[in-house]
Scaffold this active site. Sequence first.
Site, short mmCIF file in Angstrom:
data_model
loop_
_atom_site.label_atom_id
_atom_site.label_comp_id
_atom_site.label_asym_id
_atom_site.label_seq_id
_atom_site.Cartn_x
_atom_site.Cartn_y
_atom_site.Cartn_z
N ASP A 142 -23.08 -10.53 -0.27
CA ASP A 142 -24.53 -11.05 0.48
C ASP A 142 -24.08 -11.28 1.95
O ASP A 142 -24.54 -12.06 2.78
CB ASP A 142 -24.85 -12.49 -0.22
CG ASP A 142 -23.97 -13.61 -0.08
OD1 ASP A 142 -22.68 -13.28 -0.14
OD2 ASP A 142 -24.28 -14.60 -0.16
N ASP A 172 -25.35 -14.91 5.75
CA ASP A 172 -25.20 -14.71 4.32
C ASP A 172 -26.22 -15.54 3.46
O ASP A 172 -27.05 -16.43 4.30
CB ASP A 172 -23.66 -14.95 3.66
CG ASP A 172 -23.42 -16.49 3.87
OD1 ASP A 172 -24.40 -17.36 3.98
OD2 ASP A 172 -22.49 -17.04 3.58
N LEU A 173 -26.52 -15.31 2.31
CA LEU A 173 -27.65 -15.96 1.57
C LEU A 173 -26.92 -17.08 0.79
O LEU A 173 -26.09 -17.29 0.24
CB LEU A 173 -28.03 -15.01 0.43
CG LEU A 173 -28.88 -13.72 1.19
CD1 LEU A 173 -29.21 -12.67 0.07
CD2 LEU A 173 -30.28 -14.15 1.94
#
Length: 298
Positions: free
Chosen positions: A222, A179-180
């Site tokens: 994300d 994920d970001l």
Amino acid sequence: MENVHILTQRAPTRGDFLPFNAQMQMSHVPENPMSLTEKLQTTLDVNGLLDIFAGYIKRIINLAGLQFHSSEGVFQMQQSNNQLSPYTFDLELNNQHLGQIVYFSKYRLSEALQARLIQLHTCLLYPLRNALMYQRVLKLATKDSLTGLSNRSQFNEFLAKKLERSRRHHCNFSLMLLDLDNFKQVNDLYGHKMGDDVLIEFARILESSVRATDTVFRFGGDEFAILIDDPAFTTNKVIAERIMASVRCCTIMKSHDVTTSIGFTLATSQDCPNEIFSRADKGLYRAKDAGRDCARTI
């Protein structure tokens, strides 16, 4: 001295006149077009339709290749030789442009033969339209509309198949979850359009960082996943470092201080889907706890 030129010869089964080299392409009289229509209605696979249609057309011309170009992509018959001279026809149904069908032939196609092909396109139009509609529905059901990556439902299906293959052939694999970092602030400060641009760029980075045998998925938001066709720790480490380095160098990511955290695990034939996912997820949380912008394995 008298010169005699043979320009045409009669095709006794149709009563029309064709150039000699085109007539040489004919093998025997094809079956009734109605039977072709019936066969075409047996599948919703565009490539399958082209195979059926090509089988019929080969009885009329020396067909080397057959393609169909549409907004859904390029489809073609099996073992299509696309290196020869192309003959392109637009396919339309009720003022709707379906795409272009392209024939590849060793011999020149006369106007009479081209007219014959256009007649036979009427058999193809409705089955092709239905297959394209099915293709679009299938794409909506299995693809993420923003990034074009496979979605969560596809991930579940792919993971089950990977496990079955692992049990049968002892071909282990890996799962990577990503994920970001700091992504929420992009949406909060700059709006969802900028957030979408970040997600699209991250999807591009992921696809360019893996091999052809690996598959990238977007779960939503994300959250992303990669099924890696390799059980080696070093392979996962190399891919993870390649992804993180690309994110750090990416202009749009740097401008918003966005990085990525990664967790991965090596699957075995003894695993179940939940066990594999749970281990990779724990690895992702470890990466978050370690300060983000890093990768951890379980």
